[in-house]
Design a protein around this motif. Structure first.
Motif, short mmCIF file in Angstrom:
data_model
loop_
_atom_site.label_atom_id
_atom_site.label_comp_id
_atom_site.label_asym_id
_atom_site.label_seq_id
_atom_site.Cartn_x
_atom_site.Cartn_y
_atom_site.Cartn_z
N ARG A 20 0.83 -1.20 0.00
CA ARG A 20 0.00 0.00 0.00
C ARG A 20 0.87 1.26 0.00
O ARG A 20 2.01 1.23 0.48
CB ARG A 20 -0.87 0.03 1.26
CG ARG A 20 -1.93 -1.01 1.35
CD ARG A 20 -2.49 -1.06 2.77
NE ARG A 20 -2.89 0.24 3.26
CZ ARG A 20 -4.16 0.61 3.49
NH1 ARG A 20 -5.14 -0.24 3.26
NH2 ARG A 20 -4.45 1.80 3.96
N GLY A 21 0.28 2.35 -0.46
CA GLY A 21 1.02 3.60 -0.48
C GLY A 21 1.37 4.11 0.90
O GLY A 21 2.32 4.89 1.06
N ASP A 22 0.61 3.68 1.93
CA ASP A 22 0.91 4.11 3.29
C ASP A 22 1.55 3.00 4.12
O ASP A 22 1.58 3.08 5.35
CB ASP A 22 -0.36 4.61 3.99
CG ASP A 22 -1.47 3.57 3.99
OD1 ASP A 22 -1.29 2.46 3.45
OD2 ASP A 22 -2.56 3.88 4.54
N GLN A 215 -5.51 11.77 5.46
CA GLN A 215 -4.64 10.59 5.45
C GLN A 215 -3.41 10.83 4.58
O GLN A 215 -3.47 11.55 3.58
CB GLN A 215 -5.40 9.35 4.96
CG GLN A 215 -6.48 8.87 5.90
CD GLN A 215 -7.77 9.65 5.79
OE1 GLN A 215 -7.93 10.51 4.93
NE2 GLN A 215 -8.72 9.35 6.66
N LEU A 217 -2.08 8.96 2.46
CA LEU A 217 -2.31 8.51 1.08
C LEU A 217 -2.73 9.66 0.17
O LEU A 217 -2.51 9.62 -1.04
CB LEU A 217 -3.40 7.43 1.06
CG LEU A 217 -2.96 5.99 1.35
CD1 LEU A 217 -4.18 5.09 1.46
CD2 LEU A 217 -2.01 5.48 0.29
N TYR A 218 -3.34 10.69 0.75
CA TYR A 218 -3.86 11.80 -0.05
C TYR A 218 -3.04 13.08 0.18
O TYR A 218 -3.50 14.17 -0.17
CB TYR A 218 -5.33 12.04 0.30
CG TYR A 218 -6.15 10.78 0.25
CD1 TYR A 218 -6.43 10.16 -0.97
CD2 TYR A 218 -6.62 10.18 1.41
CE1 TYR A 218 -7.16 8.99 -1.01
CE2 TYR A 218 -7.35 9.01 1.37
CZ TYR A 218 -7.62 8.41 0.16
OH TYR A 218 -8.35 7.25 0.12
#
Length: 296
Positions: A20-22, A215, A217-218
Protein backbone atom coordinates in the motif's frame (compact mmCIF):
# COMPACT_ATOMS: atom_id res chain seq x y z
CA UNK A 1 10.73 -13.92 25.83
CA UNK A 2 6.97 -13.57 25.58
CA UNK A 3 5.93 -13.56 21.94
CA UNK A 4 3.60 -10.74 20.86
CA UNK A 5 1.96 -10.84 17.43
CA UNK A 6 1.51 -7.66 15.40
CA UNK A 7 -1.20 -8.37 12.88
CA UNK A 8 -0.55 -6.98 9.40
CA UNK A 9 -2.18 -7.73 6.05
CA UNK A 10 -1.21 -8.75 2.56
CA UNK A 11 -0.36 -5.20 1.51
CA UNK A 12 1.42 -3.94 4.65
CA UNK A 13 3.83 -6.80 5.41
CA UNK A 14 7.32 -6.00 4.04
CA UNK A 15 7.30 -9.20 1.99
CA UNK A 16 4.24 -8.08 0.02
CA UNK A 17 4.86 -7.84 -3.70
CA UNK A 18 2.97 -4.56 -4.02
CA UNK A 19 2.56 -2.68 -0.76
CA UNK A 20 0.00 0.00 0.00
CA UNK A 21 1.02 3.60 -0.48
CA UNK A 22 0.91 4.11 3.29
CA UNK A 23 2.74 0.88 4.19
CA UNK A 24 5.63 3.03 5.42
CA UNK A 25 3.44 3.70 8.47
CA UNK A 26 3.63 -0.02 9.26
CA UNK A 27 7.43 0.23 9.13
CA UNK A 28 7.41 3.26 11.44
CA UNK A 29 5.24 1.40 13.96
CA UNK A 30 7.52 -1.63 14.02
CA UNK A 31 10.65 0.54 14.27
CA UNK A 32 9.11 2.30 17.25
CA UNK A 33 7.74 -0.75 19.06
CA UNK A 34 10.33 -3.47 18.51
CA UNK A 35 13.23 -2.03 20.61
CA UNK A 36 10.94 -1.07 23.48
CA UNK A 37 9.26 -4.46 23.42
CA UNK A 38 12.59 -6.27 23.46
CA UNK A 39 13.71 -4.20 26.46
CA UNK A 40 10.52 -5.27 28.24
CA UNK A 41 11.11 -8.96 27.50
CA UNK A 42 8.62 -9.09 24.65
CA UNK A 43 9.35 -10.55 21.21
CA UNK A 44 7.37 -8.59 18.61
CA UNK A 45 6.46 -10.74 15.58
CA UNK A 46 4.76 -9.40 12.46
CA UNK A 47 2.20 -11.84 11.06
CA UNK A 48 -0.48 -11.61 8.37
CA UNK A 49 -3.86 -11.92 10.08
CA UNK A 50 -4.94 -14.35 7.35
CA UNK A 51 -2.13 -16.79 8.16
CA UNK A 52 -3.25 -20.29 9.28
CA UNK A 53 -4.03 -20.69 12.97
CA UNK A 54 -0.98 -22.92 13.30
CA UNK A 55 1.21 -19.88 12.59
CA UNK A 56 0.06 -18.36 15.87
CA UNK A 57 1.42 -21.15 18.08
CA UNK A 58 3.37 -19.80 21.08
CA UNK A 59 2.01 -16.25 20.60
CA UNK A 60 0.59 -14.94 23.87
CA UNK A 61 -1.05 -11.72 22.69
CA UNK A 62 -1.85 -10.15 19.33
CA UNK A 63 -2.24 -6.48 18.50
CA UNK A 64 -4.42 -5.79 15.49
CA UNK A 65 -1.65 -3.61 14.09
CA UNK A 66 -1.90 -2.81 10.38
CA UNK A 67 -4.61 -5.26 9.34
CA UNK A 68 -5.83 -2.55 7.03
CA UNK A 69 -7.87 -4.72 4.68
CA UNK A 70 -10.25 -5.94 7.37
CA UNK A 71 -13.13 -3.80 6.09
CA UNK A 72 -13.09 -5.82 2.85
CA UNK A 73 -13.46 -9.08 4.79
CA UNK A 74 -15.13 -8.08 8.07
CA UNK A 75 -16.73 -11.43 8.84
CA UNK A 76 -13.56 -13.41 8.14
CA UNK A 77 -11.58 -10.96 10.26
CA UNK A 78 -13.93 -11.33 13.22
CA UNK A 79 -13.94 -15.09 12.90
CA UNK A 80 -10.13 -15.18 12.97
CA UNK A 81 -10.00 -12.98 16.07
CA UNK A 82 -12.57 -15.16 17.80
CA UNK A 83 -10.62 -18.29 16.85
CA UNK A 84 -7.44 -16.81 18.31
CA UNK A 85 -9.31 -15.84 21.45
CA UNK A 86 -10.67 -19.37 21.80
CA UNK A 87 -7.10 -20.69 21.65
CA UNK A 88 -6.25 -18.64 24.72
CA UNK A 89 -4.45 -15.86 22.83
CA UNK A 90 -5.17 -12.41 24.21
CA UNK A 91 -6.56 -10.26 21.40
CA UNK A 92 -6.10 -6.49 21.62
CA UNK A 93 -8.46 -5.03 21.07
CA UNK A 94 -10.89 -7.93 21.71
CA UNK A 95 -13.44 -9.28 19.21
CA UNK A 96 -16.41 -7.77 21.06
CA UNK A 97 -14.86 -4.31 20.79
CA UNK A 98 -14.04 -4.89 17.11
CA UNK A 99 -17.62 -5.95 16.42
CA UNK A 100 -18.94 -2.78 18.09
CA UNK A 101 -16.40 -0.46 16.46
CA UNK A 102 -16.39 -1.89 12.93
CA UNK A 103 -19.65 -0.21 11.95
CA UNK A 104 -19.76 3.56 12.27
CA UNK A 105 -23.21 3.37 13.86
CA UNK A 106 -21.28 3.08 17.13
CA UNK A 107 -21.25 6.88 16.98
CA UNK A 108 -24.94 6.80 17.85
CA UNK A 109 -24.07 4.90 21.04
CA UNK A 110 -21.52 7.55 21.93
CA UNK A 111 -24.05 10.30 21.26
CA UNK A 112 -26.59 8.52 23.47
CA UNK A 113 -23.91 8.46 26.20
CA UNK A 114 -23.54 12.23 25.95
CA UNK A 115 -20.66 12.60 23.49
CA UNK A 116 -20.68 15.53 21.06
CA UNK A 117 -20.82 14.05 17.56
CA UNK A 118 -21.06 15.46 14.04
CA UNK A 119 -24.67 15.63 12.76
CA UNK A 120 -25.23 12.46 10.73
CA UNK A 121 -27.91 10.82 8.62
CA UNK A 122 -27.77 7.03 8.35
CA UNK A 123 -28.89 5.41 5.12
CA UNK A 124 -28.73 1.92 3.60
CA UNK A 125 -27.78 3.56 0.31
CA UNK A 126 -27.50 7.08 -1.09
CA UNK A 127 -28.75 8.40 -4.43
CA UNK A 128 -28.31 11.83 -5.94
CA UNK A 129 -31.77 12.72 -4.66
CA UNK A 130 -30.84 11.53 -1.18
CA UNK A 131 -27.66 13.61 -1.23
CA UNK A 132 -29.67 16.71 -2.11
CA UNK A 133 -32.16 15.95 0.66
CA UNK A 134 -29.27 15.69 3.14
CA UNK A 135 -28.06 19.16 2.11
CA UNK A 136 -31.54 20.48 2.88
CA UNK A 137 -31.56 18.79 6.29
CA UNK A 138 -28.13 20.15 7.21
CA UNK A 139 -28.72 23.54 5.52
CA UNK A 140 -25.41 23.25 3.68
CA UNK A 141 -24.09 23.20 0.13
CA UNK A 142 -21.61 20.37 0.71
CA UNK A 143 -21.87 16.95 2.31
CA UNK A 144 -19.52 14.04 2.83
CA UNK A 145 -20.81 10.51 2.21
CA UNK A 146 -18.92 7.76 4.01
CA UNK A 147 -19.21 3.99 4.24
CA UNK A 148 -20.61 2.68 7.51
CA UNK A 149 -17.92 -0.01 7.38
CA UNK A 150 -14.75 1.52 6.05
CA UNK A 151 -11.40 3.04 6.94
CA UNK A 152 -8.91 5.57 5.70
CA UNK A 153 -11.46 7.66 3.74
CA UNK A 154 -11.94 4.67 1.45
CA UNK A 155 -14.80 5.29 -0.95
CA UNK A 156 -15.76 8.66 0.49
CA UNK A 157 -17.62 11.14 -1.67
CA UNK A 158 -17.63 14.92 -1.27
CA UNK A 159 -20.78 16.20 -2.97
CA UNK A 160 -21.72 19.82 -3.52
CA UNK A 161 -24.73 21.53 -5.04
CA UNK A 162 -22.54 22.85 -7.82
CA UNK A 163 -21.26 19.41 -8.85
CA UNK A 164 -24.03 16.93 -8.17
CA UNK A 165 -23.59 13.34 -9.40
CA UNK A 166 -25.67 12.05 -12.28
CA UNK A 167 -29.32 11.38 -11.55
CA UNK A 168 -28.76 7.60 -11.69
CA UNK A 169 -25.75 7.72 -9.29
CA UNK A 170 -25.81 5.37 -6.31
CA UNK A 171 -23.26 5.15 -3.47
CA UNK A 172 -23.72 1.39 -3.28
CA UNK A 173 -22.99 0.85 0.42
CA UNK A 174 -24.69 1.47 3.75
CA UNK A 175 -23.75 5.09 4.32
CA UNK A 176 -23.45 7.96 6.74
CA UNK A 177 -23.99 11.50 5.47
CA UNK A 178 -22.49 14.50 7.23
CA UNK A 179 -22.18 18.20 6.47
CA UNK A 180 -18.76 19.21 5.23
CA UNK A 181 -17.07 21.20 7.99
CA UNK A 182 -14.49 23.81 6.91
CA UNK A 183 -12.60 23.27 10.19
CA UNK A 184 -11.00 20.17 8.64
CA UNK A 185 -8.95 22.39 6.32
CA UNK A 186 -8.58 25.33 8.71
CA UNK A 187 -7.56 23.93 12.09
CA UNK A 188 -7.41 20.32 11.00
CA UNK A 189 -8.35 17.12 12.77
CA UNK A 190 -7.02 16.60 16.29
CA UNK A 191 -6.08 13.04 17.21
CA UNK A 192 -5.50 11.79 20.73
CA UNK A 193 -3.63 8.50 21.20
CA UNK A 194 -4.70 6.78 24.40
CA UNK A 195 -3.00 3.77 26.01
CA UNK A 196 -4.81 1.95 28.84
CA UNK A 197 -7.10 4.94 29.24
CA UNK A 198 -4.26 7.47 29.60
CA UNK A 199 -3.32 10.09 27.01
CA UNK A 200 -0.02 9.22 25.31
CA UNK A 201 0.26 12.04 22.77
CA UNK A 202 -1.78 14.21 20.45
CA UNK A 203 -1.34 15.50 16.93
CA UNK A 204 -2.92 17.78 14.38
CA UNK A 205 -3.66 16.38 10.91
CA UNK A 206 -4.19 18.66 7.93
CA UNK A 207 -5.17 17.82 4.35
CA UNK A 208 -3.15 18.80 1.30
CA UNK A 209 -4.16 22.03 -0.38
CA UNK A 210 -7.37 21.51 -2.33
CA UNK A 211 -8.26 18.27 -0.52
CA UNK A 212 -10.19 17.52 2.66
CA UNK A 213 -8.84 14.04 3.45
CA UNK A 214 -6.13 14.06 6.10
CA UNK A 215 -4.64 10.59 5.45
CA UNK A 216 -1.05 10.34 4.18
CA UNK A 217 -2.31 8.51 1.08
CA UNK A 218 -3.86 11.80 -0.05
CA UNK A 219 -1.00 14.07 0.95
CA UNK A 220 -2.15 14.80 4.49
CA UNK A 221 0.43 15.94 7.04
CA UNK A 222 0.73 15.53 10.81
CA UNK A 223 2.34 17.65 13.49
CA UNK A 224 2.71 17.32 17.25
CA UNK A 225 -0.10 19.02 19.13
CA UNK A 226 0.10 20.02 22.79
CA UNK A 227 -3.51 19.72 23.92
CA UNK A 228 -5.08 22.15 26.31
CA UNK A 229 -6.70 20.82 29.47
CA UNK A 230 -10.09 21.26 27.82
CA UNK A 231 -9.02 19.33 24.72
CA UNK A 232 -7.54 16.48 26.75
CA UNK A 233 -10.72 16.36 28.82
CA UNK A 234 -12.84 16.18 25.67
CA UNK A 235 -10.89 13.14 24.47
CA UNK A 236 -11.07 11.55 27.93
CA UNK A 237 -14.85 12.02 27.89
CA UNK A 238 -15.07 9.90 24.74
CA UNK A 239 -13.07 7.12 26.39
CA UNK A 240 -15.40 7.35 29.40
CA UNK A 241 -18.43 7.11 27.10
CA UNK A 242 -17.34 3.77 25.65
CA UNK A 243 -19.69 0.92 26.68
CA UNK A 244 -16.74 -1.07 28.07
CA UNK A 245 -13.56 -0.36 30.06
CA UNK A 246 -10.79 1.54 28.30
CA UNK A 247 -9.06 -0.82 25.84
CA UNK A 248 -5.32 -1.32 25.47
CA UNK A 249 -5.14 1.36 22.79
CA UNK A 250 -7.43 3.88 21.16
CA UNK A 251 -7.18 6.88 18.89
CA UNK A 252 -9.83 9.54 19.33
CA UNK A 253 -10.19 11.79 16.27
CA UNK A 254 -11.96 15.10 16.87
CA UNK A 255 -12.97 18.21 14.94
CA UNK A 256 -13.89 21.63 16.30
CA UNK A 257 -17.47 22.83 15.93
CA UNK A 258 -18.35 26.44 15.15
CA UNK A 259 -18.98 27.10 18.87
CA UNK A 260 -15.42 25.99 19.71
CA UNK A 261 -16.31 22.62 21.25
CA UNK A 262 -14.66 19.45 20.00
CA UNK A 263 -16.80 16.82 18.29
CA UNK A 264 -15.76 13.20 17.95
CA UNK A 265 -15.27 12.11 14.36
CA UNK A 266 -14.05 8.60 15.10
CA UNK A 267 -13.14 6.46 18.09
CA UNK A 268 -10.60 4.23 16.35
CA UNK A 269 -10.31 1.01 18.37
CA UNK A 270 -9.48 -1.66 15.79
CA UNK A 271 -6.27 -1.06 13.86
CA UNK A 272 -5.53 2.66 14.09
CA UNK A 273 -2.17 4.05 13.14
CA UNK A 274 -0.80 5.43 16.42
CA UNK A 275 1.63 8.00 15.00
CA UNK A 276 4.88 7.05 16.76
CA UNK A 277 6.73 9.95 15.13
CA UNK A 278 4.59 12.38 17.10
CA UNK A 279 4.78 10.22 20.24
CA UNK A 280 8.35 9.02 20.75
CA UNK A 281 7.40 7.40 24.06
CA UNK A 282 4.71 5.23 22.45
CA UNK A 283 6.80 2.06 22.22
CA UNK A 284 7.80 2.11 25.88
CA UNK A 285 4.28 2.97 27.00
CA UNK A 286 2.69 0.15 24.97
CA UNK A 287 5.36 -2.36 25.97
CA UNK A 288 4.79 -1.56 29.63
CA UNK A 289 1.02 -1.87 29.27
CA UNK A 290 1.30 -5.25 27.55
CA UNK A 291 3.87 -6.54 30.04
CA UNK A 292 1.46 -5.60 32.85
CA UNK A 293 -1.34 -7.48 31.10
CA UNK A 294 0.85 -10.54 30.77
CA UNK A 295 1.52 -10.51 34.50
CA UNK A 296 -2.16 -10.40 35.50
Amino acid sequence: MTKIGFLACETTVPSAGERRGDAFEHDLMISSLAPAFEAAGLDLCVIDWEAPLEAFESIALVMLGTSWNYQDKPQAFLEKLEALNERGITVCNPPDIVRWNAKKTYLRDLADAGARTIPTLWRENVTAKGALEAMEVFDTDRIVVKRQIGAGAMGQELISRGSMPDADWSFGHPAMLQPFLPAIAEEGELSFVVIEGELSHALRKLPANGDYRIQSLYGGTENVHQPSEEEAAAAAAIIAALPFPAPLYARIDMLRAEDGALMVMEAELIEPYLYPEQGPGLGKRLAGAIANRMRT
